[in-house]
Design an enzyme around this catalytic site. Structure first.
Site, short mmCIF file in Angstrom:
data_model
loop_
_atom_site.label_atom_id
_atom_site.label_comp_id
_atom_site.label_asym_id
_atom_site.label_seq_id
_atom_site.Cartn_x
_atom_site.Cartn_y
_atom_site.Cartn_z
N TRP A 1 0.81 -1.21 0.00
CA TRP A 1 0.00 0.00 0.00
C TRP A 1 0.85 1.27 0.00
O TRP A 1 0.33 2.35 -0.23
CB TRP A 1 -0.89 0.02 1.26
CG TRP A 1 -0.09 -0.33 2.49
CD1 TRP A 1 0.04 -1.58 3.04
CD2 TRP A 1 0.76 0.53 3.25
NE1 TRP A 1 0.92 -1.55 4.09
CE2 TRP A 1 1.36 -0.25 4.26
CE3 TRP A 1 1.05 1.89 3.20
CZ2 TRP A 1 2.26 0.28 5.18
CZ3 TRP A 1 1.93 2.42 4.13
CH2 TRP A 1 2.52 1.61 5.10
N ASN A 2 2.14 1.18 0.31
CA ASN A 2 2.88 2.43 0.56
C ASN A 2 3.16 3.23 -0.72
O ASN A 2 3.20 4.45 -0.69
CB ASN A 2 4.17 2.17 1.36
CG ASN A 2 5.13 1.25 0.66
OD1 ASN A 2 4.76 0.54 -0.27
ND2 ASN A 2 6.38 1.26 1.09
N LYS B 1 -2.61 -8.75 -7.51
CA LYS B 1 -3.40 -8.45 -6.30
C LYS B 1 -2.75 -7.27 -5.57
O LYS B 1 -1.68 -7.41 -5.00
CB LYS B 1 -3.44 -9.65 -5.35
CG LYS B 1 -4.46 -9.44 -4.23
CD LYS B 1 -4.12 -10.14 -2.94
CE LYS B 1 -3.15 -9.39 -2.09
NZ LYS B 1 -3.65 -8.12 -1.52
N PRO B 2 -3.39 -6.09 -5.57
CA PRO B 2 -2.83 -4.96 -4.83
C PRO B 2 -3.18 -5.08 -3.34
O PRO B 2 -3.95 -5.96 -2.95
CB PRO B 2 -3.56 -3.76 -5.44
CG PRO B 2 -4.88 -4.31 -5.88
CD PRO B 2 -4.65 -5.76 -6.26
N ALA B 3 -2.62 -4.20 -2.53
CA ALA B 3 -2.89 -4.23 -1.09
C ALA B 3 -4.36 -3.92 -0.82
O ALA B 3 -5.00 -3.16 -1.54
CB ALA B 3 -2.01 -3.21 -0.38
N SER C 1 6.44 -7.22 3.09
CA SER C 1 7.27 -7.52 4.25
C SER C 1 8.10 -8.79 4.04
O SER C 1 7.72 -9.68 3.26
CB SER C 1 6.37 -7.70 5.47
OG SER C 1 5.49 -8.78 5.24
N GLU D 1 10.83 -8.19 -3.32
CA GLU D 1 11.28 -6.88 -2.87
C GLU D 1 10.75 -6.71 -1.45
O GLU D 1 9.56 -6.46 -1.25
CB GLU D 1 10.72 -5.77 -3.78
CG GLU D 1 11.25 -5.82 -5.19
CD GLU D 1 12.70 -5.37 -5.29
OE1 GLU D 1 13.23 -4.80 -4.33
OE2 GLU D 1 13.31 -5.62 -6.34
N LEU D 2 11.64 -6.83 -0.46
CA LEU D 2 11.16 -6.97 0.92
C LEU D 2 11.60 -5.79 1.80
O LEU D 2 11.91 -4.72 1.31
CB LEU D 2 11.64 -8.32 1.47
CG LEU D 2 11.31 -9.52 0.56
CD1 LEU D 2 11.86 -10.82 1.12
CD2 LEU D 2 9.81 -9.63 0.31
N CYS E 1 10.56 1.56 2.09
CA CYS E 1 11.51 0.51 2.43
C CYS E 1 12.95 1.03 2.40
O CYS E 1 13.84 0.41 2.97
CB CYS E 1 11.35 -0.66 1.47
SG CYS E 1 11.30 -0.10 -0.24
N GLU F 1 12.43 -2.86 11.60
CA GLU F 1 12.05 -1.81 10.65
C GLU F 1 11.01 -0.90 11.30
O GLU F 1 10.06 -1.38 11.92
CB GLU F 1 11.46 -2.50 9.41
CG GLU F 1 11.32 -1.60 8.21
CD GLU F 1 10.73 -2.35 7.00
OE1 GLU F 1 10.02 -3.35 7.19
OE2 GLU F 1 10.99 -1.91 5.87
P1 NAP Z 1 2.77 -7.04 3.70
O1 NAP Z 1 1.92 -7.18 4.88
O2 NAP Z 1 3.77 -8.08 3.42
O3 NAP Z 1 1.75 -6.88 2.46
C1 NAP Z 1 2.19 -6.71 1.15
C2 NAP Z 1 1.19 -7.36 0.22
O4 NAP Z 1 1.13 -8.76 0.52
C3 NAP Z 1 -0.24 -6.86 0.38
O5 NAP Z 1 -0.88 -6.89 -0.89
C4 NAP Z 1 -0.84 -7.89 1.30
O6 NAP Z 1 -2.25 -7.98 1.23
C5 NAP Z 1 -0.20 -9.15 0.79
N1 NAP Z 1 -0.18 -10.24 1.73
C6 NAP Z 1 -0.11 -10.20 3.08
N2 NAP Z 1 -0.11 -11.47 3.59
C7 NAP Z 1 -0.18 -12.31 2.53
C8 NAP Z 1 -0.21 -13.73 2.38
N3 NAP Z 1 -0.18 -14.55 3.43
N4 NAP Z 1 -0.29 -14.25 1.14
C9 NAP Z 1 -0.33 -13.44 0.07
N5 NAP Z 1 -0.29 -12.09 0.13
C10 NAP Z 1 -0.21 -11.54 1.35
O7 NAP Z 1 3.56 -5.69 3.70
P2 NAP Z 1 3.02 -4.24 3.99
O8 NAP Z 1 2.98 -4.00 5.43
O9 NAP Z 1 1.77 -3.99 3.21
O10 NAP Z 1 4.16 -3.37 3.28
C11 NAP Z 1 5.26 -2.89 3.99
C12 NAP Z 1 6.48 -3.74 3.76
O11 NAP Z 1 6.81 -3.73 2.39
C13 NAP Z 1 7.69 -3.19 4.48
O12 NAP Z 1 8.42 -4.22 5.09
C14 NAP Z 1 8.49 -2.55 3.38
O13 NAP Z 1 9.86 -2.43 3.66
C15 NAP Z 1 8.20 -3.45 2.23
N6 NAP Z 1 8.42 -2.76 0.95
C16 NAP Z 1 9.50 -3.14 0.20
C17 NAP Z 1 9.76 -2.51 -0.99
C18 NAP Z 1 10.94 -2.93 -1.83
O14 NAP Z 1 10.99 -2.58 -3.01
N7 NAP Z 1 11.90 -3.68 -1.31
C19 NAP Z 1 8.93 -1.49 -1.45
C20 NAP Z 1 7.85 -1.13 -0.67
C21 NAP Z 1 7.60 -1.79 0.53
P3 NAP Z 1 -3.15 -7.14 2.30
O15 NAP Z 1 -2.95 -5.72 1.95
O16 NAP Z 1 -4.51 -7.61 2.08
O17 NAP Z 1 -2.62 -7.47 3.66
#
Ligand code: NAP
Length: 464
Positions: free
Chosen positions: A134-135, A158-160, A213, A234-235, A268, A368
């Site tokens: 979502w960020n 699938k977006p957030a 994440s 990309e985590l 991130c 983080e």
């Molecule tokens: P997240 O909880 O991992 O969610 C990211 C995406 O994954 C969302 O679409 C989420 O859906 C989905 N998701 C969550 N649990 C899942 C599962 N069990 N199976 C399949 N999909 C699943 O991360 P976030 O809190 O939204 O984003 C923040 C994280 O992203 C931070 O750690 C940040 O550092 C990282 N990030 C990394 C980069 C990069 O390029 N390295 C860029 C941006 C962000 P829902 O929205 O429905 O939960």
């Protein structure tokens, strides 16, 4: 098909702003089947045809920049001006990969046999399943779909849950640009788990690309492994920001204030440990704190706002817990240190905060933050600083401020991070490879490498 819907709320006010379809595993399966059916024709279009569609989408996205930015601010919270910058960054991937589509060069390789010729071609991997956070609700999508489509792959995205509306608008743009039916498919869902399971286990999916994440990335990688699917991850990150004794502390402080509070700290690549040489710490903190105190917090639609809300209540609680833990272990709160009172009611606001005297025993030193809290750590010895900076499981972004060329080059080479800014807080571009080492992920997005993530190498051996 699923008939139910879920709410999309404005994180600055708590108001419900829209409803979108709440889809499930069966919808994901059907979307994958549509993408698979479309693959045969899309993958055999010429690179010039695919490039033309991506370029039209780039034009449309630029024409709609303000509308998209406005939607993003209401859905995600970032100030309008920064939302417009993100739309431009997102559009850049469409243009870059429209150009790269035409450069999927193969090669010929000399053979040891006189009657043999080797030819190498690159082919699209197949159906791609993409999951985004979502960020950055526009650019995290275009950074995946533009190279996948350029390569000749078809996609299910699938977006957030928090930001599906930007995805819906991007899909409208792609359709208007001429994307054929079935090539690009959207799944909006309040429960990501069954969608992720379908993506990881459906044999028609050949590649999973995920941004989010580390915990979820690890799970998806594990679920995809028995099916031998390719993955790009990309985590998370925990970026060090090193200010050497010879750096200009005022210049470094201005840079740190900009990159730390980017997107309310929800990026991130935001610095998580700001290491400042003790000899210039006072001067650094003076400018840094003055800058941070000037940041205006509020609804991103209002004029002059620099800091929007955090994504939800849990994010505010995580940040509060890190600040309280640091305070109890001896960190000093130089500004901020709590939630926004009064006008922040209804939204998820936390004040921009500077902590000094942060040490390795504090939670914020390892976890983080993903919020508007800057952790400043003094250091004395240049010989120790690279190992201190590398002392994390993450390896995404790092920053170095120095005026000495040897220090800059040595530190750049020794840091175990995929992206290093040297006196530079913005080392990102559609043309540059973005991605992390260690627990920050696998693969790169953007640049020529971003296209390779969606290509198979095929060798032809010809006996003539
Ligand atoms: P997240 O909880 O991992 O969610 C990211 C995406 O994954 C969302 O679409 C989420 O859906 C989905 N998701 C969550 N649990 C899942 C599962 N069990 N199976 C399949 N999909 C699943 O991360 P976030 O809190 O939204 O984003 C923040 C994280 O992203 C931070 O750690 C940040 O550092 C990282 N990030 C990394 C980069 C990069 O390029 N390295 C860029 C941006 C962000 P829902 O929205 O429905 O939960």
């Amino acid at each position: 098909m699923s008939q139910s819907e879920f709410e999309v709320t404005n994180p600055a006010t708590g108001d419900v702003i829209a409803h979108v379809p709440d889809q499930g595993r069966a919808d994901a399966r059907q979307a994958i089947e549509r993408a698979n059916a479309a693959f045969a024709s899309w993958s055999t279009t010429t690179a010039y045809q695919r490039a033309a569609i991506l370029r039209r989408a780039w034009q449309l996205m630029q024409e709609r920049k303000q509308d998209l930015a406005n939607l993003m601010t209401r859905e995600q919270g970032k100030p309008l001006k920064t939302a417009a910058i993100e739309v431009q960054y997102g559009a850049d991937f469409l243009l870059w990969f429209s150009e790269e589509a035409k450069r999927q060069y193969g090669e010929t390789i000399p053979s040891a046999r006189a009657d043999q010729r080797f030819i190498v071609q690159h082919h699209p991997v197949g159906v791609v399943a993409a999951i985004t956070p979502w960020n950055y609700p526009v650019s995290m999508i275009t950074r995946k779909i533009a190279p996948a489509l350029a390569a000749g792959c078809t996609v299910v995205l699938k977006p957030a849950e928090a930001t599906p509306l930007c995805a819906v608008e991007i899909f409208k743009i792609m359709q208007e640009a001429g994307m054929p039916d079935g090539v690009l498919n959207l799944i909006t869902a309040s429960n990501p788990v069954p969608i992720g399971e379908e993506f990881c286990t459906n044999p028609l999916v050949r590649k999973i690309t995920f941004t989010g994440s580390t915990a979820v990335g690890r799970k998806l990688s594990a679920d995809a492994a028995p099916h031998l699917k390719r993955v790009s991850m990309e985590l998370g990150g925990h970026a060090p920001f090193i200010v050497f004794a010879d750096a200009d502390p005022v210049h470094a402080a201005k840079g740190a204030a900009l990159i730390k509070f980017l997107n309310t700290g929800q990026a991130c690549i935001c610095p998580n440990r700001i290491y400042v040489h003790r000899s210039i710490e006072k001067a650094f903190l003076k400018t840094f704190t003055e800058r941070v105190e000037r940041l205006a917090v509020g609804n991103g639609l209002d004029d002059g706002i620099n800091i929007g809300p955090l994504v939800n209540r849990a994010a505010v609680e995580k940040v509060s817990r890190q600040v309280e833990d640091a305070r109890s272990k001896g960190a000093e709160v130089l500004c901020g240190g709590g939630e926004l009172e009064g006008k922040g009611r209804g939204g998820h606001f936390y004040l921009p905060t500077v902590l000094s005297n942060v040490s390795p025993d504090m939670i914020i030193y390892r976890e983080e933050t993903f919020g508007p809290v800057a952790a400043v750590v003094p250091f004395d010895d240049n010989d120790d600083i690279v190992s201190m900076a590398n002392d994390t499981n993450y390896g995404l972004a790092a920053y170095v401020y120095t005026r000495d060329l040897s220090t800059a080059m040595r530190t750049f080479e020794q840091l175990q991070f995929g992206i290093v800014g040297i006196n530079d807080i913005n080392p990102t571009s559609a043309a540059a490879p973005f991605g992390g080492m260690k627990d920050s992920g696998l693969g790169r997005e953007g640049a020529r490498e971003g296209l390779n993530e969606y290509l198979e190498t095929k060798l032809g051996g010809f006996s003539i």
